[in-house]
Structure formats: C-alpha cells, structure tokens
Design a protein around this motif. Structure first.
Motif, PDB file in Angstrom:
ATOM      1  N   THR A   1     158.994  72.815  17.192  1.00  0.00           N
ATOM      2  CA  THR A   1     158.733  73.929  17.907  1.00  0.00           C
ATOM      3  C   THR A   1     156.834  74.121  18.505  1.00  0.00           C
ATOM      4  N   GLY A   2     157.012  74.599  19.455  1.00  0.00           N
ATOM      5  CA  GLY A   2     156.115  74.543  20.384  1.00  0.00           C
ATOM      6  C   GLY A   2     155.589  75.282  20.952  1.00  0.00           C
TER       7      GLY A   2
ATOM      8  N   TYR B   1     140.165  61.122  15.756  1.00  0.00           N
ATOM      9  CA  TYR B   1     141.563  61.629  14.686  1.00  0.00           C
ATOM     10  C   TYR B   1     141.813  60.279  13.936  1.00  0.00           C
TER      11      TYR B   1
ATOM     12  N   ARG C   1     149.817  57.942   0.963  1.00  0.00           N
ATOM     13  CA  ARG C   1     150.513  56.742  -0.613  1.00  0.00           C
ATOM     14  C   ARG C   1     150.489  55.606  -0.256  1.00  0.00           C
TER      15      ARG C   1
ATOM     16  N   ARG D   1     146.913  71.287  16.217  1.00  0.00           N
ATOM     17  CA  ARG D   1     148.318  72.199  16.841  1.00  0.00           C
ATOM     18  C   ARG D   1     147.654  74.002  15.865  1.00  0.00           C
TER      19      ARG D   1
ATOM     20  N   GLU E   1     156.206  55.361   9.939  1.00  0.00           N
ATOM     21  CA  GLU E   1     154.763  55.438   9.189  1.00  0.00           C
ATOM     22  C   GLU E   1     155.741  56.301   7.452  1.00  0.00           C
ATOM     23  N   VAL E   2     156.426  56.877   7.535  1.00  0.00           N
ATOM     24  CA  VAL E   2     156.382  57.425   6.441  1.00  0.00           C
ATOM     25  C   VAL E   2     157.983  56.801   5.944  1.00  0.00           C
TER      26      VAL E   2
ATOM     27  N   THR F   1     154.506  67.427  19.897  1.00  0.00           N
ATOM     28  CA  THR F   1     154.972  67.942  18.547  1.00  0.00           C
ATOM     29  C   THR F   1     156.248  66.677  18.011  1.00  0.00           C
TER      30      THR F   1
ATOM     31  N   ILE G   1     155.793  59.212  15.268  1.00  0.00           N
ATOM     32  CA  ILE G   1     154.950  59.070  14.549  1.00  0.00           C
ATOM     33  C   ILE G   1     155.279  58.373  13.241  1.00  0.00           C
ATOM     34  N   ILE G   2     155.099  59.896  11.789  1.00  0.00           N
ATOM     35  CA  ILE G   2     155.499  60.293  11.502  1.00  0.00           C
ATOM     36  C   ILE G   2     157.171  59.576  10.379  1.00  0.00           C
TER      37      ILE G   2
ATOM     38  N   ARG H   1     142.319  70.701  26.717  1.00  0.00           N
ATOM     39  CA  ARG H   1     143.462  70.505  25.838  1.00  0.00           C
ATOM     40  C   ARG H   1     142.430  70.204  24.476  1.00  0.00           C
ATOM     41  N   GLN H   2     142.118  68.732  24.367  1.00  0.00           N
ATOM     42  CA  GLN H   2     142.451  67.998  23.398  1.00  0.00           C
ATOM     43  C   GLN H   2     141.115  68.758  22.693  1.00  0.00           C
TER      44      GLN H   2
ATOM     45  N   ARG I   1     146.170  76.897  18.846  1.00  0.00           N
ATOM     46  CA  ARG I   1     146.884  78.309  19.075  1.00  0.00           C
ATOM     47  C   ARG I   1     146.056  78.675  18.803  1.00  0.00           C
TER      48      ARG I   1
ATOM     49  N   ASP J   1     152.832  71.069  23.958  1.00  0.00           N
ATOM     50  CA  ASP J   1     152.804  71.140  22.751  1.00  0.00           C
ATOM     51  C   ASP J   1     154.012  70.595  22.290  1.00  0.00           C
TER      52      ASP J   1
ATOM     53  N   THR K   1     146.154  65.335  13.991  1.00  0.00           N
ATOM     54  CA  THR K   1     147.166  66.058  14.749  1.00  0.00           C
ATOM     55  C   THR K   1     147.176  67.087  14.292  1.00  0.00           C
TER      56      THR K   1
ATOM     57  N   ALA L   1     151.390  62.014   2.648  1.00  0.00           N
ATOM     58  CA  ALA L   1     152.808  60.437   3.243  1.00  0.00           C
ATOM     59  C   ALA L   1     152.162  59.725   3.443  1.00  0.00           C
ATOM     60  N   ARG L   2     151.406  59.683   4.850  1.00  0.00           N
ATOM     61  CA  ARG L   2     151.453  58.840   5.597  1.00  0.00           C
ATOM     62  C   ARG L   2     150.228  57.969   4.528  1.00  0.00           C
TER      63      ARG L   2
ATOM     64  N   HIS M   1     144.355  60.590  10.811  1.00  0.00           N
ATOM     65  CA  HIS M   1     145.648  60.796  11.462  1.00  0.00           C
ATOM     66  C   HIS M   1     146.033  62.199  11.832  1.00  0.00           C
TER      67      HIS M   1
ATOM     68  N   SER N   1     155.179  63.308  17.695  1.00  0.00           N
ATOM     69  CA  SER N   1     154.079  63.418  16.774  1.00  0.00           C
ATOM     70  C   SER N   1     154.842  63.433  14.875  1.00  0.00           C
ATOM     71  N   GLU N   2     156.387  63.209  15.480  1.00  0.00           N
ATOM     72  CA  GLU N   2     156.925  63.713  14.011  1.00  0.00           C
ATOM     73  C   GLU N   2     157.757  62.640  14.264  1.00  0.00           C
TER      74      GLU N   2
ATOM     75  N   LYS O   1     148.801  55.363  16.411  1.00  0.00           N
ATOM     76  CA  LYS O   1     148.689  56.306  15.551  1.00  0.00           C
ATOM     77  C   LYS O   1     149.256  58.211  15.761  1.00  0.00           C
ATOM     78  N   ALA O   2     149.025  58.377  17.013  1.00  0.00           N
ATOM     79  CA  ALA O   2     148.400  59.261  17.426  1.00  0.00           C
ATOM     80  C   ALA O   2     149.030  60.199  18.796  1.00  0.00           C
ATOM     81  N   VAL O   3     148.882  61.290  19.472  1.00  0.00           N
ATOM     82  CA  VAL O   3     149.685  61.544  20.534  1.00  0.00           C
ATOM     83  C   VAL O   3     148.155  62.236  20.683  1.00  0.00           C
ATOM     84  N   THR O   4     148.295  62.193  22.203  1.00  0.00           N
ATOM     85  CA  THR O   4     146.573  64.171  22.220  1.00  0.00           C
ATOM     86  C   THR O   4     147.277  64.057  22.979  1.00  0.00           C
TER      87      THR O   4
END
Lengths: 160, 480
Positions: free
Chosen positions: A75-76, B93, B192, B250, A95-96, A85, A91-92, B266-267, B254, A81, B246, B189-190, B242, A88-89, A135-138
């Motif tokens: 959602t965003g 980050y 561990r 968010r 990585e995970v 998001t 990336i997880i 925005r950053q 908001r 956004d 992130t 999780a990232r 990171h 970013s998912e 590593k991340a989304v800006t």
C-alpha cells in the motif's frame, strides 16, 4: 545461456514460448549511487516492470529462471510511495528469502494498493553474480507520472 | 538552478538565507574543491536542509561534501531538542556507518613480506560483498534484540575483544535508549545473518602504515609512531540499519502532513523529535547504531584472528590496541552554544564525524588532553588521515569533521574509467595488495573516483576545526 520457456514451472504468468521480455529502461547516474528511468505502456505495467528493472540491475534478468511464484501486496500514499514500498519489498525478498524474479504481473491495482505476482527462483550462486548491492529505495528525485499519450514513466534512485 | 555562494574567507562560503530557508548555509571548502562540489546538487541539498523546522546555526557542509539524497553526504544540521525535528534522511540508510582504527606493535618491515598471505587471510576471515552472511553465526531474534540493546558489549561478552576496547569507542559502543520493539521484523530478518560482515560498496578492511606524523606530541598520546602498522575497518549496520531507515522514512512521510511540515525534498521527511514518530525513530536508530558497533567489534575479532594465524602471534604479542571507533551517520542529542546560549540540540551528521576538542567531557579519558580522534579514509591507492577535534569546531560546526575524501566520479563514470585496466595490478605496483569480492568494486572504488583527501583535511586544519595528526598509507585492502 539457454532459458527454459517462460511459465514452465511457475503458475503461468506467460505462455510457454513467449519471447524473453525486457523492460524499457535506462540506468541513471547519481554521484554516489544509481537509479533508473523506466517507460511503460500503462500504470500497471510500470509497476510490474520496475520490479524487473531491479532484478535486471541486480543479476541480469536473463540469468533468472521462473520456477516459483510469490504474491506481493503493498500500500502507499501515492504512486511514488507505492513504487518505493514495492521495490523495498523486493529487496527484502532478495536479502532475507534469497529469491530472484524475472517475471511480474499486476493482479490488482488501485490508487493506494497494488497486488503483484512475481515468478522466479532461489539464488543460485553458481549462476547469479550480483552486479550491484542495492540496499534501499530512496524518495530522492522520485517520480511516477502519466504521459499525455497514456504511457507512464518512473524515475527511481537506489541506495547502493 | 544555481546556488549563490558568498565568500567569507579562503575556506568558508555562505549560502545566504532566502525564501523559506530558516538559516543560512555554510560550506567549508577550498576553491579547488568547490569546483567539483558545484558539479553536482550538493549545494542545493545544503540549501534544502536549511528548511528543517527547528534548525539552528547553519546548514553545514564539510569539505568532502557530495550529493546524497535529501541531505548531502558531508552534511551537518542541528535542530532544537525542544521543538525541532529529527530526519532519518539526515542520518542516512547505513546508520552508524563508521570507522575504527587498531594500532599494533608491528612495523612495516615485519609485515611487508607476508602481505599477500595477510590480505588473503583477512578476505577469508571476514565475510564481504553483497548480501554477505555473518562471520559469527545466524542469530535468533531474541539474540538480535540483545545485540541492538548492548552494542559492542555483546560481542565482547562473546569473545570478540575485551572491556578495554569499550573505553575507546564513541559512546562506549552503545547508545543508551535503544528500543528493540521499535525495530521491525523485516529489519531483524535482514540483520540476523549479517553480524560480523563487511558489506559492499565503499566498505573496507585496510592495513596501513603510519607514513607521516605531523603532531608528534599528539601522535604519542594516540599511540601512533612513524612506520607502525595499523588496521582500519569501515562498515556499518548492514541490512538492519537500511531497513530501519526505510521503515521510518515511510513513517515520517505520513507524519509530515499531520504536523503541517512541508519540505523541498521528500527524502528529508521528518517529524518533531518529541513526537511519537520522532521518538520511535530515534530509539530504532539507536538500536541500529548499536548493531553497527557490534558488527565492527565482531569483525575486529575475526580480522585479528587472521593476523594471529599469519604471523603466528597472539593478540598480546601483536600489541593490539583499539585506538578509537567513530560513527559518521548518526543523530545525537548534544549540548552546544548557539547564539551565545547553551542549548540541547539534535545534531544530524550525515557523512560527518563527531570531533570533540580537548577537555570535553565526552572526549575519551585517554585522549582528554589532545582531543577526540577522527579517522578520515581517503582511497585505497593514496592515503588516509588521523585528526583530533579542536575548540574551534565546537564554535563553527557543532564539534564535527569531514568523514572521507568524497566521491569525484559517479560509480558509472568510474566503471567507464576503469574499463580495460588491470586495477589490482596497478595498485600492487603502488604497494597495495587488494582483494575485492564484487566484480565491479575495484573500478567503482578506484583512487581516481575520489577527491584528494589531503586537500579535504587541509581545509579542516586551516580553519582549526580539527588538526591533522598523522597520514596513513595503505598496504593491504579488502573490499566488499
């Protein structure tokens, strides 16, 4: 490398034999990081293709075989956004769960919600060489916009 | 749109306050460095930071400034604790990315014949590269919650280093007030499988030689002697940090509407420090910072094991001593004098290092007479520096220093410049043994990709913000 037909063991994002699909994008330089400029025919295609750009920049789409699928729901507040998001998912998941994807299809899209089906395979270090450490989304210089002709465009910068 | 700069002196430039800026900008730079600074958007970013609610003093830029996102890299901004904001983008980050330096009893002649073996042993001992797994072991969430609460104390309690190390780490290697519940399941999780791993990009392990001592009395106190071997680690909080950034970008995105905050980028998303969102981020940031200190402490133990194996000597015989460990992506509540009055402020250092002067209560006891040590990595082909904080830095920039050389070429431009070159061999010809995990890392990180760090630290020294103590020459380097 030889690619098996798309959708071979996945849940059928594409019919077998569909030519390899590559999103229409170019890498954008940033002084210390890297981003992309993406063009797509529709808003839904733009989000789906953005995930493919991420995997293409990471290891190369043509090195990923579609063997399993995964549904991602995000959602965003707005399209920017949603884009941050969603990626970013991804990336997880990389990585995970150590999964890479090469096909993507939007299953449901609303102004503030997105459901996407991704198809790919677990990381195989013998075939998957990570070209970048994303590593991340800006939100920096982020844009997701509709063009007058109905096509869509996105600009995204990654932290690497 | 260009940014107006007004020259104050040969090394200080002002971005005048205009439109909705709440303070002016101030850039510490030589004319030569300024030319490259103008090539990117970093000055626009200095100007944007000046819009943060509650900002005091100036929006500051160190001489290694280059374009980041939201904040410039090399930026410092202090906001009032009572009614100012905290911005995850002002930390970055890689929360508590930092540098530590270990001194040894070895001289260059003791190691020069075994550098190839040493760099290989370091490469094998410390996991490096994209998504590198832990050099420790996979940790459960309950253990990770202890790590983010205890910081460097946790690996010390598990056999990596000793209690004396903690005296030589900024904040003792642990920020109090970290809240494990403020860290998301995804962040855990990232993290561990990443404790004790270097990561990728510009992170490194480096064996260096003290090449030149500029202030011998200070160098003596720091334990630096010409020809002596030192060991440096540059890394941070890996995926855990990171993800914290992130997650809270968010949250802040908001919260902005809720608190009626509008900003040019925005950053820069932020919330009042004392708000629910601000406090949640601050506690999570501290947790990630503690993970980073635990990470560098664990890697130190792993790396010193490699030294022990290569030289057949124990840690005692090697004369190992942690000189200090500094962070350069952090926000902290500190007491500073602003417009003549003492004030508690939240100092954001994004690619900037705390550099407290002699006799400051937070300068470690061992260095109280000379000032807090600061480490400024250059690039893997030229040199790095050890500095100490000075009183002038407290007056001008909230006790802060530059943090590195600053990039000159984008990664893409560096890849083009490095195409077809045998960079590993080129560096070996310069006396630097290099190993890199990533296929593109050597090109992205080649010396020409960075500004001349000597020029950067000379600005800091000329302004008496920090003093140069010693120059370090790399002889072996492991990159992610």
């Amino acid at each position: 490398m030889t690619r098996p037909p798309h959708g071979a063991a996945c849940s059928g994002l594409f019919e077998a034999g569909v030519p390899f699909y590559r999103p229409d994008y170019n890498v954008v330089e940033h002084p210390s990081d890297v981003g992309f400029e993406l063009r797509a025919s529709s808003r839904a295609r733009l989000f789906a293709d953005a995930t493919l750009v991420y995997y293409d920049m990471l290891v190369g789409l043509d090195r990923i075989v579609p063997r399993l699928d995964r549904v991602v729901e995000v959602t965003g507040l707005d399209d920017g956004d949603l884009m941050v998001t969603l990626l970013s998912e991804c990336i997880i998941l990389t990585e995970v769960e150590q999964i890479l994807f090469c096909q993507a299809r939007v299953e449901e899209i609303q102004p503030d919600r997105l459901v996407l089906r991704l198809c790919g395979e677990p990381v195989d270090e013998t075939r998957h060489v990570f070209e970048l450490g994303i590593k991340a989304v800006t939100y920096h210089a982020l844009s997701v916009t509709a063009n007058a002709d109905g096509s869509w465009r996105a600009h995204v910068v990654f932290d690497i | 749109m260009g940014v107006n700069l007004r020259k104050i002196n040969d090394w200080t430039w002002e971005i005048p306050r205009e439109a909705d800026m709440l303070v002016s900008g101030r850039v510490f730079s030589s004319a030569a460095l300024l030319a490259s600074i103008r090539d990117d958007l970093s000055l626009e970013q200095v100007r944007n930071v000046a819009h943060l609610p509650g900002i005091v003093g100036h929006s500051l830029a160190m001489p290694d400034i280059h374009q980041g996102y939201g904040f410039p890299i090399g930026g410092v901004a202090a906001t009032r604790e009572v009614d100012g904001v905290i911005s995850p983008g002002g930390v970055g980050y890689d929360i508590n990315c930092g540098v530590r330096l270990v001194t040894m009893a070895l001289d260059e002649r003791d190691v020069s014949a075994r550098l190839d073996a040493l760099v290989g042993a370091l490469y094998a001992a410390v996991p490096a590269g994209v998504g590198a797994s832990s050099g420790f072991r996979k940790l459960g969430e309950s253990e990770l919650r202890k790590v983010v609460t205890e910081g460097a104390r946790w690996p010390v309690a598990h056999g990596h280093g000793d209690a004396d190390d903690l005296l030589h780490i900024e904040e003792g290697g642990c920020l109090e007030g970290a809240e494990p519940d403020a860290v998301s399941a995804q962040a855990y999780a990232r993290g561990r499988e990443q404790l004790g791993s270097l990561g990728s990009g510009n992170h490194f392990l480096e064996v260096e030689v003290v090449d030149e001592v500029f202030r011998p009395d200070v160098a003596d106190v720091l334990g630096l002697r010409k020809g002596g071997v030192v060991f440096a680690i540059h890394s941070g909080s890996r995926g855990l940090g990171h993800q914290v950034c992130t997650d809270y970008l968010r949250v802040m995105d908001r919260a902005m509407a809720k608190y009626g905050i509008t900003l040019p980028d925005r950053q820069l998303a932020c919330a009042p420090l004392r708000s629910e969102e601000g406090q949640a981020y601050f506690r999570a940031m501290k947790a990630a910072a503690n993970f980073a200190w635990a990470n560098r402490q664990t890697m130190t133990g792993l790396a010193l094991g490699a030294f022990e194996r290569v030289f057949g000597m124990g840690r005692g015989a090697l004369g190992v001593r942690l000189l200090y460990d500094v962070c350069h992506n952090i926000a902290k509540i500190e007491e500073h004098v602003v417009e003549g009055a003492s004030m508690r402020v939240c100092v954001h250092r994004k690619g900037a290092t705390r550099a407290f002067p002699p006799h400051h209560p937070l300068t470690p006891v061992a260095y109280r007479e000379v000032g807090q040590p600061v480490f400024i990595p250059g690039d893997m082909g030229r040199c790095s520096y050890v500095l100490v904080g000075q009183p002038r830095g407290m007056e001008e920039c909230f006790g802060s220093s530059c943090h590195g050389a600053g990039r000159l070429l984008s990664r893409q431009a560096a890849l083009k410049a490095g195409a077809g070159r045998r960079l590993q061999e080129e560096l070996l010809e310069r006396g630097v043994h290099v190993r890199a995990r990533g296929v593109k890392t050597l090109a992205e990180e080649m010396p020409e990709a960075y500004k001349d760090v000597s020029e950067v630290v000379s600005v800091m020294d000329a302004l008496n913000l920090t003093h140069i103590v010693a120059r370090l020459r790399p002889i072996a380097c492991v990159k992610g």
